[in-house]
Each structure stands twice: as C-alpha cells, then as structure tokens.
Design a protein around this motif. Structure first.
Motif, PDB file in Angstrom:
ATOM      1  N   LYS A  42     -30.546  18.324  -6.752  1.00 59.53           N
ATOM      2  CA  LYS A  42     -31.198  19.572  -6.112  1.00 59.53           C
ATOM      3  C   LYS A  42     -31.978  20.143  -7.150  1.00 59.53           C
ATOM      4  N   GLU A  43     -32.886  21.104  -6.578  1.00 55.54           N
ATOM      5  CA  GLU A  43     -33.730  21.855  -7.571  1.00 55.54           C
ATOM      6  C   GLU A  43     -32.892  22.955  -7.972  1.00 55.54           C
ATOM      7  N   ARG A  44     -33.500  23.619  -9.364  1.00 57.36           N
ATOM      8  CA  ARG A  44     -32.550  24.701  -9.989  1.00 57.36           C
ATOM      9  C   ARG A  44     -32.961  25.850  -8.922  1.00 57.36           C
ATOM     10  N   GLU A  45     -31.872  26.662  -8.954  1.00 54.08           N
ATOM     11  CA  GLU A  45     -31.765  27.814  -8.080  1.00 54.08           C
ATOM     12  C   GLU A  45     -31.463  29.186  -8.584  1.00 54.08           C
ATOM     13  N   CYS A  96     -28.595  30.151 -18.245  1.00 55.34           N
ATOM     14  CA  CYS A  96     -29.081  31.198 -18.430  1.00 55.34           C
ATOM     15  C   CYS A  96     -30.432  31.323 -18.975  1.00 55.34           C
ATOM     16  N   ALA A  97     -31.222  32.225 -18.845  1.00 55.55           N
ATOM     17  CA  ALA A  97     -32.645  32.553 -18.851  1.00 55.55           C
ATOM     18  C   ALA A  97     -33.094  33.861 -19.299  1.00 55.55           C
ATOM     19  N   ARG A 101     -40.842  40.023 -20.065  1.00 52.32           N
ATOM     20  CA  ARG A 101     -41.815  40.588 -18.920  1.00 52.32           C
ATOM     21  C   ARG A 101     -40.654  40.905 -17.746  1.00 52.32           C
ATOM     22  N   THR A 102     -41.127  41.676 -16.922  1.00 58.79           N
ATOM     23  CA  THR A 102     -40.421  41.837 -15.539  1.00 58.79           C
ATOM     24  C   THR A 102     -41.175  41.680 -14.355  1.00 58.79           C
ATOM     25  N   ILE A 103     -41.518  40.646 -14.118  1.00 57.13           N
ATOM     26  CA  ILE A 103     -42.497  40.366 -12.696  1.00 57.13           C
ATOM     27  C   ILE A 103     -41.905  40.181 -11.393  1.00 57.13           C
ATOM     28  N   LEU A 104     -41.637  41.331 -10.463  1.00 57.96           N
ATOM     29  CA  LEU A 104     -40.941  41.262  -9.595  1.00 57.96           C
ATOM     30  C   LEU A 104     -41.104  40.015  -8.702  1.00 57.96           C
ATOM     31  N   SER A 105     -42.321  39.771  -8.480  1.00 60.22           N
ATOM     32  CA  SER A 105     -42.666  38.544  -7.651  1.00 60.22           C
ATOM     33  C   SER A 105     -42.061  37.235  -8.111  1.00 60.22           C
ATOM     34  N   SER A 106     -41.660  37.258  -9.209  1.00 54.34           N
ATOM     35  CA  SER A 106     -41.276  35.900  -9.780  1.00 54.34           C
ATOM     36  C   SER A 106     -39.814  35.986 -10.523  1.00 54.34           C
ATOM     37  N   MET A 109     -37.413  33.226  -9.726  1.00 51.70           N
ATOM     38  CA  MET A 109     -38.132  31.901  -9.907  1.00 51.70           C
ATOM     39  C   MET A 109     -37.831  31.353 -11.328  1.00 51.70           C
ATOM     40  N   THR A 110     -37.795  30.119 -11.553  1.00 48.85           N
ATOM     41  CA  THR A 110     -37.877  29.608 -12.847  1.00 48.85           C
ATOM     42  C   THR A 110     -39.082  29.841 -13.691  1.00 48.85           C
ATOM     43  N   ARG A 111     -40.183  30.030 -13.022  1.00 49.88           N
ATOM     44  CA  ARG A 111     -41.241  30.400 -13.818  1.00 49.88           C
ATOM     45  C   ARG A 111     -41.471  31.908 -14.319  1.00 49.88           C
ATOM     46  N   GLY A 112     -40.557  32.620 -13.893  1.00 47.85           N
ATOM     47  CA  GLY A 112     -40.343  34.025 -14.342  1.00 47.85           C
ATOM     48  C   GLY A 112     -39.805  34.229 -15.467  1.00 47.85           C
ATOM     49  N   TYR A 113     -39.197  32.966 -16.374  1.00 44.74           N
ATOM     50  CA  TYR A 113     -38.460  33.211 -17.453  1.00 44.74           C
ATOM     51  C   TYR A 113     -39.089  32.102 -18.341  1.00 44.74           C
TER      52      TYR A 113
END
Length: 126
Positions: A42-45, A96-97, A101-106, A109-113
């Motif tokens: 499965k994908e990382r969630e 853990c990641a 930044r704190t981008i609420l839209s991501s 999501m893994t791209r947010g870290y």
C-alpha cells in the motif's frame, strides 16, 4: 533536522503501543512533525501531525482519530504517538516526518515533509 523513530513491536489486538521520534538539530520547535504509515503493498498514508510552535494544535486522519494521540516535548526534541485499541489493520511500518513549513493544503501528504526518519514496524495480531 534528523529523525529517528522507535517503539514499534508486536501487540495483540486491543493493545497499546507508544512510538517515539527523536530529533536532532536546531530549532526543533519550528518544525511541524507528523506520523505516516505504510502497510505492505500500500501507499504511505498520513496518520497524525502536530504543528510547530504549538503543543496542542494537532490533526488526525479519520481512521485513527479517537484512538491515537500525538504529542511533543520540544525541550528534549521528541514527538510521540500513543496508539490505543490497536487493530490488525494498524499493522504497518510507521515513519515520522518533519518540515519547517506549514502548508495546510499538504499537511496530510508526504510532499508536505522534507525530513524523514527510518521506519519502525508495528504488528497487531488478531
């Protein structure tokens, strides 16, 4: 910031575990820190996140809300994930990641870290 997760193991359904994420580096309090998990095939969630500069602002995925609690201790650069009432479907490698930044839209999501630790295996038996 560098991260190292620990605390995984084998537990029976209904049991509890507490995962720890140890951070090194400066300005840890400025980082938003999250837990993700990845089951085989499965994908990382996303699991949960705790926002920077705050000890109480948190956000959880629907599948763990009410059963898991994320917390942090900025003084010792630690983030915890208390997992109660575990189910076999919680079996996964937990990561853990962190990100400054704190981008609420991501935020879920893994791209947010940008910073990731190695995983720790959690296995819940039925």
């Amino acid at each position: 910031v560098q991260l190292q997760a620990s605390g995984g193991g084998l537990v029976q359904a209904g049991g509890s575990l507490r995962l720890s994420c140890a951070a090194s580096g400066d300005s840890f309090a400025q980082y938003t820190v999250a837990w993700f998990r990845q089951a085989p095939g499965k994908e990382r969630e996303f699991v949960a996140t705790i926002f920077r500069r705050s000890l109480s602002a948190t956000y959880y995925s629907d599948c763990v809300r009410g059963g898991f609690t994320i917390s942090r201790d900025n003084a010792i650069k630690m983030v915890y994930l208390q997992m109660n009432s575990l189910k076999p479907e919680d079996t996964a490698v937990y990561y853990c990641a962190a990100d400054a930044r704190t981008i609420l839209s991501s935020i879920a999501m893994t791209r947010g870290y940008n910073n990731w630790g190695q995983g720790t295996q959690v296995t819940v038996s039925s």
